[in-house]
Write a protein that holds these residues in place. Structure first.
Motif, short mmCIF file in Angstrom:
data_model
loop_
_atom_site.label_atom_id
_atom_site.label_comp_id
_atom_site.label_asym_id
_atom_site.label_seq_id
_atom_site.Cartn_x
_atom_site.Cartn_y
_atom_site.Cartn_z
N ALA A 2 16.17 40.37 2.25
CA ALA A 2 17.09 41.50 2.19
C ALA A 2 16.32 42.80 2.32
CB ALA A 2 17.85 41.49 0.87
N LYS A 3 17.03 43.81 2.75
CA LYS A 3 16.48 45.15 2.82
C LYS A 3 17.46 46.08 2.14
CE LYS A 3 14.35 44.37 7.31
NZ LYS A 3 14.28 44.81 8.71
N PHE A 60 23.50 45.49 -2.76
CA PHE A 60 23.30 44.22 -2.08
C PHE A 60 24.61 43.75 -1.47
CE2 PHE A 60 19.75 43.64 -5.18
CZ PHE A 60 18.74 43.51 -4.26
N ASP A 64 23.03 38.86 1.13
CA ASP A 64 21.75 39.04 0.45
C ASP A 64 21.70 38.27 -0.87
OD1 ASP A 64 20.98 40.85 2.46
OD2 ASP A 64 21.76 42.56 1.32
N GLU A 67 21.46 34.54 -0.23
CA GLU A 67 20.09 34.14 0.14
C GLU A 67 19.18 34.10 -1.09
OE1 GLU A 67 18.83 36.89 3.12
OE2 GLU A 67 20.06 35.98 4.68
N GLN A 68 19.32 35.08 -1.96
CA GLN A 68 18.53 35.10 -3.18
C GLN A 68 18.86 33.89 -4.06
OE1 GLN A 68 18.61 38.94 -5.22
NE2 GLN A 68 19.04 39.91 -3.25
N TYR A 78 11.19 34.57 -2.61
CA TYR A 78 12.14 35.44 -1.92
C TYR A 78 11.52 36.82 -1.76
CZ TYR A 78 16.35 37.81 -0.55
OH TYR A 78 17.28 38.53 0.17
N LEU A 80 12.07 40.82 -0.86
CA LEU A 80 13.01 41.93 -0.79
C LEU A 80 12.25 43.15 -0.32
CD1 LEU A 80 15.74 43.29 -1.40
CD2 LEU A 80 14.91 43.63 -3.74
#
Length: 85
Positions: A2-3, A60, A64, A67-68, A78, A80
């Motif tokens: 994630a970003k 988020f 995201d 996925e976490q 993970y 980030l």
């Protein structure tokens, strides 16, 4: 991966080592879940992560968080990426 972007003044909501005075950070919650929820259902983990993200007022997306949660479920690392503004 994630970003997210976060304002420098609010960085303490995200990081455990930032001197947070507002309670548990998102990072602390994530680490706790990673230690205690290995193998638990992904949807259960998503709900807990969503609560932590809402409390920290982090932006988020569901993808995201999912996925976490998958990483926590499987015991995977993970990443980030955070942009501080």
């Amino acid at each position: 991966m994630a970003k997210i972007s976060i304002d420098r003044e609010n960085l303490d909501r995200l990081l455990a080592d930032s001197g947070n005075r507002r309670g548990t950070t998102y990072q602390q919650t994530f680490e706790h879940l990673a230690q205690t929820h290995l193998g638990r259902p992904v949807e259960e983990i998503v709900a807990l992560l969503q609560g932590a993200a809402d409390t920290a007022r982090l932006g988020f997306h569901y993808k995201d968080l999912y996925e976490q949660a998958e990483a926590i479920h499987a015991g995977r690392r993970y990443v980030l990426r955070v942009t501080v503004t």
